[in-house]
Scaffold this active site. Sequence first.
Site, PDB file in Angstrom:
ATOM      1  N   GLU A 120      38.715  22.492  46.095  1.00 15.83           N
ATOM      2  CA  GLU A 120      38.769  22.772  47.531  1.00 15.83           C
ATOM      3  C   GLU A 120      39.283  21.564  48.305  1.00 15.83           C
ATOM      4  O   GLU A 120      39.077  20.404  47.911  1.00 15.83           O
ATOM      5  CB  GLU A 120      37.377  23.159  48.036  1.00 15.83           C
ATOM      6  CG  GLU A 120      37.356  23.618  49.483  1.00 15.83           C
ATOM      7  CD  GLU A 120      35.991  24.134  49.932  1.00 15.83           C
ATOM      8  OE1 GLU A 120      35.870  24.523  51.104  1.00 15.83           O
ATOM      9  OE2 GLU A 120      35.060  24.137  49.103  1.00 15.83           O
ATOM     10  N   ALA A 123      37.131  17.676  53.026  1.00 17.71           N
ATOM     11  CA  ALA A 123      36.908  17.262  54.413  1.00 17.71           C
ATOM     12  C   ALA A 123      36.272  15.879  54.475  1.00 17.71           C
ATOM     13  O   ALA A 123      36.014  15.357  55.560  1.00 17.71           O
ATOM     14  CB  ALA A 123      36.027  18.281  55.127  1.00 17.71           C
ATOM     15  N   LEU A 213      41.702  37.257  33.872  1.00 18.35           N
ATOM     16  CA  LEU A 213      41.791  38.624  34.387  1.00 18.35           C
ATOM     17  C   LEU A 213      40.464  39.365  34.283  1.00 18.35           C
ATOM     18  O   LEU A 213      40.111  40.131  35.191  1.00 18.35           O
ATOM     19  CB  LEU A 213      42.880  39.398  33.633  1.00 18.35           C
ATOM     20  CG  LEU A 213      43.119  40.839  34.073  1.00 18.35           C
ATOM     21  CD1 LEU A 213      43.524  40.916  35.546  1.00 18.35           C
ATOM     22  CD2 LEU A 213      44.188  41.490  33.193  1.00 18.35           C
ATOM     23  N   ARG A 223      34.232  42.982  45.465  1.00 20.53           N
ATOM     24  CA  ARG A 223      34.682  42.538  46.781  1.00 20.53           C
ATOM     25  C   ARG A 223      35.733  43.438  47.413  1.00 20.53           C
ATOM     26  O   ARG A 223      35.967  43.342  48.623  1.00 20.53           O
ATOM     27  CB  ARG A 223      35.211  41.099  46.686  1.00 20.53           C
ATOM     28  CG  ARG A 223      34.173  40.098  46.203  1.00 20.53           C
ATOM     29  CD  ARG A 223      32.919  40.112  47.044  1.00 20.53           C
ATOM     30  NE  ARG A 223      31.974  39.072  46.618  1.00 20.53           N
ATOM     31  CZ  ARG A 223      30.824  38.819  47.211  1.00 20.53           C
ATOM     32  NH1 ARG A 223      30.441  39.537  48.266  1.00 20.53           N
ATOM     33  NH2 ARG A 223      30.025  37.867  46.760  1.00 20.53           N
TER      34      ARG A 223
END
Length: 301
Positions: A120, A123, A213, A223
């Site tokens: 990610e 920050a 996969l 989802r």
Amino acid sequence: MPLSRDQQDEIEALRNQSVPTLRATAPGMEAHLYTAYPVLDHGFVRVVDYMGDDAAICQAARVSYGRGTKSVSNDEGLIRYLMRHWHSTPFEMCEIKLHVKLPVFVARQWIRHRTANVNEYSARYSILDREFYIPAPDALAAQSQVNNQGRGAALAGDEAARVLRWLTEDSMRAYDHYEEMISTEGQQGLARELARMNLPANVYTQWYWKTDLHNLLHFLRLRADDHAQYEIRVYAEEICRIVADWVPFAYRAFEDYRMGGATLSATALDCLRRMLKGEEVTQENSGMSKGEWREFARLLD
């Protein structure tokens, strides 16, 4: 803006490269490479890399199961057999790496699917952009009265306008203070890793997300379902479109057996047999709880 100018330039340069390869490629996926598909107001999904195709699934299955698959005459039939009988390892032979830009609160739902490799945007190291997810008016809804984790009727009129105003004003105010805290003009400036805690959960983050996969289809089954939260469902639906072009045989089997199919308990299967024999089956004589019976009844509607 979903993509920064630097990201757009990088993608354009990559798309203009043409490198010969001996590895298997999927024409449908090649068309998706490096294209950023917009999601929500500032988000996107794009394919960075992939490995394998429908043939890779079959190749692995035939190595693993040998004679057991010889009765299956074609690749699509074999893939449907594997999906129908819940085989998993052949589907793990295909992998995908996605670049996703998404609100932090969506990322926190997404990361619960732990069978992936994730990196990610930091920050602590970088400064987050002034980009926040502000729902469209028709996406604002009250709390559901029957589902503790779902939405009910849409908000309307003054209430909807007030909520949108507060979301926008609070987001901007939080970012103003974030910028002021990290500024070094006339002050030491707070460390970025501390200043970020003042930002709301609707601020956008980015990550690279790589998975196989088998685990991707499990993610999509949950989802992309109608019961999933809208903000993560739209990402899953965009990924579904990509996967359908990447491994069309596998995706069609997934749609049939997972998204469009149903798993019945032994009790539910017994009730179905009784119904087919002409017996009147009710919740009281079914052996199911009220919740189980409601779900069973919906399957038969």
